[in-house]
Design a protein around this motif. Structure first.
Motif, PDB file in Angstrom:
ATOM      1  N   GLY A  97       0.807  -1.205   0.000  1.00 11.75           N
ATOM      2  CA  GLY A  97       0.000   0.000   0.000  1.00 11.75           C
ATOM      3  C   GLY A  97       0.842   1.257   0.000  1.00 11.75           C
ATOM      4  N   ILE A  98       0.236   2.319  -0.517  1.00 12.60           N
ATOM      5  CA  ILE A  98       0.827   3.657  -0.484  1.00 12.60           C
ATOM      6  C   ILE A  98      -0.328   4.643  -0.376  1.00 12.60           C
ATOM      7  N   GLY A  99      -0.175   5.647   0.480  1.00  6.04           N
ATOM      8  CA  GLY A  99      -1.269   6.579   0.684  1.00  6.04           C
ATOM      9  C   GLY A  99      -0.772   7.971   1.018  1.00  6.04           C
ATOM     10  N   ALA A 100      -1.692   8.927   0.955  1.00  2.99           N
ATOM     11  CA  ALA A 100      -1.314  10.315   1.244  1.00  2.99           C
ATOM     12  C   ALA A 100      -2.551  11.144   1.553  1.00  2.99           C
ATOM     13  N   ARG A 101      -2.313  12.215   2.285  1.00  5.49           N
ATOM     14  CA  ARG A 101      -3.310  13.268   2.490  1.00  5.49           C
ATOM     15  C   ARG A 101      -2.752  14.562   1.926  1.00  5.49           C
ATOM     16  N   ASP A 102      -3.583  15.289   1.193  1.00  3.90           N
ATOM     17  CA  ASP A 102      -3.179  16.576   0.603  1.00  3.90           C
ATOM     18  C   ASP A 102      -1.847  16.434  -0.129  1.00  3.90           C
ATOM     19  N   PHE A 103      -1.751  15.398  -0.958  1.00  3.75           N
ATOM     20  CA  PHE A 103      -0.480  15.108  -1.610  1.00  3.75           C
ATOM     21  C   PHE A 103      -0.009  16.256  -2.499  1.00  3.75           C
ATOM     22  N   SER A 104      -0.912  16.927  -3.190  1.00  4.51           N
ATOM     23  CA  SER A 104      -0.502  17.993  -4.105  1.00  4.51           C
ATOM     24  C   SER A 104       0.193  19.133  -3.369  1.00  4.51           C
ATOM     25  N   ILE A 105      -0.054  19.255  -2.060  1.00  6.32           N
ATOM     26  CA  ILE A 105       0.573  20.303  -1.252  1.00  6.32           C
ATOM     27  C   ILE A 105       1.758  19.751  -0.467  1.00  6.32           C
ATOM     28  N   ARG A 106       1.560  18.630   0.215  1.00  4.72           N
ATOM     29  CA  ARG A 106       2.590  18.095   1.120  1.00  4.72           C
ATOM     30  C   ARG A 106       3.659  17.280   0.404  1.00  4.72           C
ATOM     31  N   ARG A 107       3.308  16.648  -0.710  1.00  4.21           N
ATOM     32  CA  ARG A 107       4.235  15.816  -1.491  1.00  4.21           C
ATOM     33  C   ARG A 107       4.884  14.729  -0.619  1.00  4.21           C
TER      34      ARG A 107
END
Length: 215
Positions: A97-107
């Protein structure tokens, strides 16, 4: 129209010399659930922060199905969890798995995985995490990747070390009513570039970029 019109993630493929990682279909999920029922770690230890394996085999299997379905249903470009089935020679061996929150900002992404017990100690954990790190850094333009493992989980910590992660502090957890130390790990884009151990190919990513919050 096909499924890919509405769910382009179904066309995403990551391939390494031994593995293919893809969004599971229902047959893949059934195989993954059966793998979980058979056991994914030594029952005398608990390597996960959520003790989902400390239940009967049929409950483990059901939880795998429900977790994947929940992640599909709750997907948002600003909050996503991509759980890929790991396949070797046509056989499902685990999940990455791979996940993110607010990826476009936090990268920044986080990762997690497990393998069926029959597939441990074969280097597959390194290969499958290398695949999603390639997706993160080369495909999505991530700047950081994070992971974590309990201090006694030598196998997971060794995978992170091979791939260039550095220590990023600790957390104290309760595991089976006893204190446990979780070691946080962090990988920068520059460190990743210096520790690319596995060649990875990607297929079907451009159509998926809006789903990851990217133009």
């Amino acid at each position: 129209m096909t499924l890919l019109t509405h769910w382009p993630l179904a066309g995403l493929r990551l391939t390494t010399p031994r593995l293919e990682l893809r969004l599971p279909n229902l047959d893949d999920l059934a195989a993954l659930a059966s793998l979980a029922a058979d056991g994914v770690h030594d029952p005398t230890v608990q390597p996960f922060t959520v003790a989902w394996t400390d239940v009967a085999p049929e409950q483990r299997a059901r939880s795998v199905l429900q977790y994947h379905w929940r992640c599909w249903g709750e997907w948002q470009p600003e909050n996503w969890e991509l759980n890929l089935v790991v396949v070797r020679d046509g056989i499902v061996v685990g999940t990455q798995g791979i996940g993110a929150r607010d990826f476009s900002i936090r990268r920044e992404v986080g990762t997690g995985s497990w393998l069926g017990r029959a597939y441990h100690r074969q280097g597959l954990g390194t290969e499958m995490r290398a695949a999603v790190l390639h997706l993160a850094f080369a495909g999505l333009g991530a700047q950081y990747a994070t992971s974590g493992a309990y201090a006694d989980n030598a196998a997971s910590l060794e995978v992170s070390r091979k791939l260039g992660y550095r220590e990023d502090g600790i957390e104290r957890h309760s595991v089976r009513a006893k204190p446990a130390v979780l070691r946080r790990l962090r990988l920068t884009a520059e460190q990743w570039q210096q520790h690319q151990l596995v060649p990875v190919q990607m297929e079907g990513l451009p159509e998926c970029l809006p789903w990851f919050g990217l133009a």
